[in-house]
Enzyme design. Structure first.
Site, PDB file in Angstrom:
ATOM      1  N   GLY A  65       0.820  -1.203   0.000  1.00 16.65           N
ATOM      2  CA  GLY A  65       0.000   0.000   0.000  1.00 16.65           C
ATOM      3  C   GLY A  65       0.852   1.250   0.000  1.00 16.65           C
ATOM      4  N   CYS A  66       2.160   1.073   0.153  1.00 15.03           N
ATOM      5  CA  CYS A  66       3.087   2.191   0.109  1.00 15.03           C
ATOM      6  C   CYS A  66       3.694   2.270  -1.288  1.00 15.03           C
ATOM      7  CB  CYS A  66       4.227   1.997   1.110  1.00 15.03           C
ATOM      8  SG  CYS A  66       3.704   1.945   2.830  1.00 15.03           S
ATOM      9  N   GLN A  67       3.820   3.482  -1.801  1.00 13.18           N
ATOM     10  CA  GLN A  67       4.469   3.663  -3.094  1.00 13.18           C
ATOM     11  C   GLN A  67       5.949   3.328  -2.982  1.00 13.18           C
ATOM     12  OE1 GLN A  67       4.027   7.581  -4.730  1.00 13.18           O
ATOM     13  NE2 GLN A  67       5.015   7.040  -6.644  1.00 13.18           N
ATOM     14  N   SER A  68       6.563   3.751  -1.881  1.00 14.35           N
ATOM     15  CA  SER A  68       7.958   3.402  -1.660  1.00 14.35           C
ATOM     16  C   SER A  68       8.019   2.040  -0.971  1.00 14.35           C
ATOM     17  CB  SER A  68       8.660   4.467  -0.822  1.00 14.35           C
ATOM     18  OG  SER A  68       7.796   5.084   0.069  1.00 14.35           O
TER      19      SER A  68
END
Length: 143
Positions: A56-59
């Site tokens: 769910g994190c872009q990074s």
């Protein structure tokens, strides 16, 4: 200032709000976030596994729990400087606490310091995913 042994999660959130109040604008606050992220403890490469990855994190973000329901500790890292700073704040509030306190604590510091208005939608989603995973680990410890 990156002390994770504050007496309570509520006190940690209050301390964070006081620290961010010193900065006049968001350029300074982002720089402070980046500086906090640089202070995170070393994170072993061996922990960078799919099991600990926060989706769910872009990074890329990894969150590793340890301890038990009476005292849970978290280690985390990101490949993003700003996200690493967010991790540092999250760990101050939630690490080295009981699972019960972790589950009961809402991340009020996010709104208090204005983060909610100054994070991109992808970073906000990532922060929410990280908090959900951390609280999930605490809920499992209580089960």
């Amino acid at each position: 200032m990156n002390d994770t042994t504050t007496s309570s999660a509520a006190q940690a959130q209050s301390d964070i709000a006081e620290e961010f109040a010193f900065f006049g604008d968001w350029t300074e606050r982002y720089q402070y976030l980046i500086d906090l992220g640089k202070q995170l403890p070393a994170f072993p490469e061996a922990w960078k596994t799919e099991e600990y990855r926060v989706h769910g994190c872009q990074s890329l973000v990894w969150l590793v729990p340890s301890g038990d329901a009476s005292n849970m500790h978290f280690d985390a890292i990101s490949d993003s400087a700003i996200v690493s700073g967010l991790i540092a704040l999250v760990l101050r509030v939630y690490s080295n606490r009981s699972a019960k306190e972790i589950v009961a604590t809402e991340p009020q510091f996010i709104a208090t310091i204005g983060l909610a208005k100054h994070l991109s939608p992808t970073r906000s989603n990532g922060l929410a995913a990280m908090l959900a995973k951390l609280k999930g680990y605490a809920a499992q410890a209580l089960a």
